[in-house]
Write a protein that holds these residues in place. Structure first.
Motif, PDB file in Angstrom:
ATOM      1  N   SER A  54       0.818  -1.212   0.000  1.00 23.49           N
ATOM      2  CA  SER A  54       0.000   0.000   0.000  1.00 23.49           C
ATOM      3  C   SER A  54       0.852   1.262   0.000  1.00 23.49           C
ATOM      4  O   SER A  54       1.911   1.308   0.611  1.00 23.49           O
ATOM      5  N   GLU A  55       0.335   2.278  -0.684  1.00 22.80           N
ATOM      6  CA  GLU A  55       0.992   3.588  -0.692  1.00 22.80           C
ATOM      7  C   GLU A  55       0.334   4.552   0.277  1.00 22.80           C
ATOM      8  O   GLU A  55       0.803   5.666   0.468  1.00 22.80           O
ATOM      9  N   GLY A  56      -0.775   4.142   0.882  1.00 22.95           N
ATOM     10  CA  GLY A  56      -1.467   4.974   1.857  1.00 22.95           C
ATOM     11  C   GLY A  56      -2.512   4.172   2.593  1.00 22.95           C
ATOM     12  O   GLY A  56      -3.025   3.175   2.071  1.00 22.95           O
ATOM     13  N   LEU A  57      -2.815   4.595   3.812  1.00 23.02           N
ATOM     14  CA  LEU A  57      -3.791   3.908   4.656  1.00 23.02           C
ATOM     15  C   LEU A  57      -4.771   4.907   5.254  1.00 23.02           C
ATOM     16  O   LEU A  57      -4.400   6.039   5.584  1.00 23.02           O
ATOM     17  N   ILE A  58      -6.002   4.458   5.414  1.00 21.92           N
ATOM     18  CA  ILE A  58      -6.968   5.148   6.260  1.00 21.92           C
ATOM     19  C   ILE A  58      -7.379   4.136   7.325  1.00 21.92           C
ATOM     20  O   ILE A  58      -7.791   3.022   7.000  1.00 21.92           O
ATOM     21  N   LEU A  59      -7.231   4.519   8.581  1.00 20.07           N
ATOM     22  CA  LEU A  59      -7.636   3.686   9.704  1.00 20.07           C
ATOM     23  C   LEU A  59      -8.941   4.241  10.256  1.00 20.07           C
ATOM     24  O   LEU A  59      -9.051   5.444  10.491  1.00 20.07           O
ATOM     25  N   LEU A  90       5.128   5.708   5.604  1.00 18.48           N
ATOM     26  CA  LEU A  90       3.854   5.363   4.972  1.00 18.48           C
ATOM     27  C   LEU A  90       2.793   6.396   5.347  1.00 18.48           C
ATOM     28  O   LEU A  90       2.523   6.618   6.524  1.00 18.48           O
ATOM     29  N   PRO A  91       2.183   7.062   4.365  1.00 21.72           N
ATOM     30  CA  PRO A  91       1.134   8.046   4.665  1.00 21.72           C
ATOM     31  C   PRO A  91      -0.110   7.363   5.213  1.00 21.72           C
ATOM     32  O   PRO A  91      -0.559   6.351   4.674  1.00 21.72           O
ATOM     33  N   TYR A  92      -0.652   7.921   6.281  1.00 24.72           N
ATOM     34  CA  TYR A  92      -1.887   7.379   6.824  1.00 24.72           C
ATOM     35  C   TYR A  92      -2.753   8.501   7.367  1.00 24.72           C
ATOM     36  O   TYR A  92      -2.291   9.625   7.599  1.00 24.72           O
ATOM     37  N   ALA A  93      -4.030   8.177   7.535  1.00 24.02           N
ATOM     38  CA  ALA A  93      -4.997   9.092   8.118  1.00 24.02           C
ATOM     39  C   ALA A  93      -5.875   8.286   9.071  1.00 24.02           C
ATOM     40  O   ALA A  93      -5.974   7.062   8.950  1.00 24.02           O
ATOM     41  N   LEU A  94      -6.511   8.960  10.011  1.00 20.21           N
ATOM     42  CA  LEU A  94      -7.242   8.295  11.089  1.00 20.21           C
ATOM     43  C   LEU A  94      -8.626   8.904  11.262  1.00 20.21           C
ATOM     44  O   LEU A  94      -8.764  10.123  11.339  1.00 20.21           O
ATOM     45  N   ILE A  95      -9.625   8.011  11.348  1.00 18.63           N
ATOM     46  CA  ILE A  95     -10.999   8.412  11.656  1.00 18.63           C
ATOM     47  C   ILE A  95     -11.418   7.665  12.921  1.00 18.63           C
ATOM     48  O   ILE A  95     -11.257   6.446  13.012  1.00 18.63           O
ATOM     49  N   ILE A  96     -11.972   8.417  13.874  1.00 11.98           N
ATOM     50  CA  ILE A  96     -12.429   7.841  15.136  1.00 11.98           C
ATOM     51  C   ILE A  96     -13.901   8.204  15.327  1.00 11.98           C
ATOM     52  O   ILE A  96     -14.274   9.375  15.243  1.00 11.98           O
ATOM     53  N   ARG A  97     -14.711   7.207  15.583  1.00 15.06           N
ATOM     54  CA  ARG A  97     -16.107   7.450  15.988  1.00 15.06           C
ATOM     55  C   ARG A  97     -16.127   7.350  17.503  1.00 15.06           C
ATOM     56  O   ARG A  97     -15.962   6.273  18.068  1.00 15.06           O
ATOM     57  N   TRP A 118       5.184   5.937  10.638  1.00 12.39           N
ATOM     58  CA  TRP A 118       4.248   6.281   9.585  1.00 12.39           C
ATOM     59  C   TRP A 118       4.012   7.780   9.639  1.00 12.39           C
ATOM     60  O   TRP A 118       4.202   8.425  10.676  1.00 12.39           O
ATOM     61  N   LYS A 119       3.548   8.349   8.535  1.00 12.97           N
ATOM     62  CA  LYS A 119       3.377   9.795   8.424  1.00 12.97           C
ATOM     63  C   LYS A 119       1.881  10.152   8.404  1.00 12.97           C
ATOM     64  O   LYS A 119       1.166   9.802   7.461  1.00 12.97           O
ATOM     65  N   LEU A 120       1.436  10.856   9.435  1.00 15.02           N
ATOM     66  CA  LEU A 120       0.059  11.337   9.484  1.00 15.02           C
ATOM     67  C   LEU A 120      -0.077  12.482   8.484  1.00 15.02           C
ATOM     68  O   LEU A 120       0.618  13.493   8.607  1.00 15.02           O
ATOM     69  N   VAL A 121      -0.959  12.328   7.489  1.00 17.24           N
ATOM     70  CA  VAL A 121      -1.016  13.308   6.404  1.00 17.24           C
ATOM     71  C   VAL A 121      -2.246  14.199   6.436  1.00 17.24           C
ATOM     72  O   VAL A 121      -2.340  15.136   5.627  1.00 17.24           O
ATOM     73  N   GLN A 122      -3.179  13.939   7.349  1.00 15.65           N
ATOM     74  CA  GLN A 122      -4.314  14.829   7.584  1.00 15.65           C
ATOM     75  C   GLN A 122      -4.592  14.799   9.078  1.00 15.65           C
ATOM     76  O   GLN A 122      -4.336  13.797   9.729  1.00 15.65           O
ATOM     77  N   CYS A 139     -16.767  12.288   6.532  1.00 13.99           N
ATOM     78  CA  CYS A 139     -15.993  11.109   6.130  1.00 13.99           C
ATOM     79  C   CYS A 139     -15.808  11.058   4.618  1.00 13.99           C
ATOM     80  O   CYS A 139     -14.742  10.670   4.128  1.00 13.99           O
ATOM     81  N   LYS A 140     -16.826  11.442   3.882  1.00 14.56           N
ATOM     82  CA  LYS A 140     -16.722  11.473   2.416  1.00 14.56           C
ATOM     83  C   LYS A 140     -15.627  12.447   1.989  1.00 14.56           C
ATOM     84  O   LYS A 140     -14.777  12.125   1.156  1.00 14.56           O
ATOM     85  N   GLU A 141     -15.624  13.641   2.567  1.00  9.22           N
ATOM     86  CA  GLU A 141     -14.597  14.645   2.246  1.00  9.22           C
ATOM     87  C   GLU A 141     -13.209  14.160   2.668  1.00  9.22           C
ATOM     88  O   GLU A 141     -12.226  14.396   1.959  1.00  9.22           O
ATOM     89  N   PHE A 142     -13.131  13.492   3.783  1.00  7.96           N
ATOM     90  CA  PHE A 142     -11.863  12.969   4.299  1.00  7.96           C
ATOM     91  C   PHE A 142     -11.288  11.945   3.327  1.00  7.96           C
ATOM     92  O   PHE A 142     -10.101  11.983   2.987  1.00  7.96           O
ATOM     93  N   GLY A 143     -12.125  11.010   2.869  1.00 10.34           N
ATOM     94  CA  GLY A 143     -11.684  10.006   1.896  1.00 10.34           C
ATOM     95  C   GLY A 143     -11.251  10.631   0.587  1.00 10.34           C
ATOM     96  O   GLY A 143     -10.234  10.238   0.000  1.00 10.34           O
ATOM     97  N   ALA A 144     -12.001  11.626   0.128  1.00 16.16           N
ATOM     98  CA  ALA A 144     -11.653  12.309  -1.119  1.00 16.16           C
ATOM     99  C   ALA A 144     -10.306  13.013  -0.991  1.00 16.16           C
ATOM    100  O   ALA A 144      -9.481  12.968  -1.913  1.00 16.16           O
ATOM    101  N   ALA A 145     -10.061  13.638   0.145  1.00 18.29           N
ATOM    102  CA  ALA A 145      -8.791  14.343   0.351  1.00 18.29           C
ATOM    103  C   ALA A 145      -7.612  13.364   0.334  1.00 18.29           C
ATOM    104  O   ALA A 145      -6.562  13.645  -0.248  1.00 18.29           O
ATOM    105  N   MET A 146      -7.785  12.206   0.951  1.00 17.48           N
ATOM    106  CA  MET A 146      -6.708  11.220   0.980  1.00 17.48           C
ATOM    107  C   MET A 146      -6.428  10.700  -0.432  1.00 17.48           C
ATOM    108  O   MET A 146      -5.273  10.588  -0.849  1.00 17.48           O
ATOM    109  N   ALA A 147      -7.477  10.385  -1.175  1.00 14.06           N
ATOM    110  CA  ALA A 147      -7.304   9.886  -2.544  1.00 14.06           C
ATOM    111  C   ALA A 147      -6.668  10.957  -3.435  1.00 14.06           C
ATOM    112  O   ALA A 147      -5.780  10.650  -4.244  1.00 14.06           O
ATOM    113  N   ALA A 148      -7.108  12.196  -3.279  1.00 12.14           N
ATOM    114  CA  ALA A 148      -6.531  13.278  -4.092  1.00 12.14           C
ATOM    115  C   ALA A 148      -5.056  13.478  -3.775  1.00 12.14           C
ATOM    116  O   ALA A 148      -4.251  13.690  -4.681  1.00 12.14           O
TER     117      ALA A 148
END
Length: 155
Positions: A54-59, A90-97, A118-122, A139-148
């Motif tokens: 993987s080149e990026g992760l969302i947790l 490794l770029p990653y981002a985190l979502i917590i409910r 790992w590198k937190l990118v957002q 969450c939709k905007e968050f996913g779009a930002a990571m993909a972009a």
């Protein structure tokens, strides 16, 4: 050109957390990119080789007793040493409910990902308090930002 793999690792024990995951995936797919592909895995089924490819992760994790879910902790326990020297940066981002404040969960995840280097990118997205339909749009905007970011080579 090989596609960049964005891997979403999500523990979704409820209908609400499943809807957050669905929104993240919609956001990722809203970026019309020929260079980014997305895969979704549960923490229990994610293996080290998937991280290495993987080149990026969302947790995505719910807050459980002020901590990450046991499923995400199990994931980190299994992949930590096999990935330690192979995934630095490794770029990653985190979502917590989080029904409460989510800070304990954020600190725990950042402690482990810091050890992995790992590198937190957002900034982490913490969906706090009582359920709000707006969480899905965030969450939709968050996913779009990571993909972009992956698509443009920003991270």
């Amino acid at each position: 050109m090989a596609k960049k793999q964005l891997l979403i690792i999500a523990h979704v024990p409820s209908e609400n957390t499943q809807s957050l995951l669905d929104s993240v995936v919609m956001g990722v797919k809203s970026i019309l990119s020929d260079s980014v592909s997305v895969a979704v895995r549960t923490p229990f089924k994610t293996a080290e080789n998937e991280i290495l490819r993987s080149e990026g992760l969302i947790l995505l994790t719910p807050e459980n007793l002020g901590y990450m879910s046991g499923a995400l902790k199990d994931f980190f326990d299994r992949i930590y040493y096999p990935c330690l020297d192979k995934t630095q940066g490794l770029p990653y981002a985190l979502i917590i409910r989080a029904a409460h404040d989510g800070t304990g969960t954020q600190q725990a995840v950042e402690s482990i990902t810091g050890g992995l280097r790992w590198k937190l990118v957002q900034a982490p997205l913490i969906c706090r308090g009582k359920w709000q339909p707006d969480f899905k749009e965030q969450c939709k905007e968050f996913g779009a930002a990571m993909a972009a970011g992956l698509d443009l080579g920003i991270f």
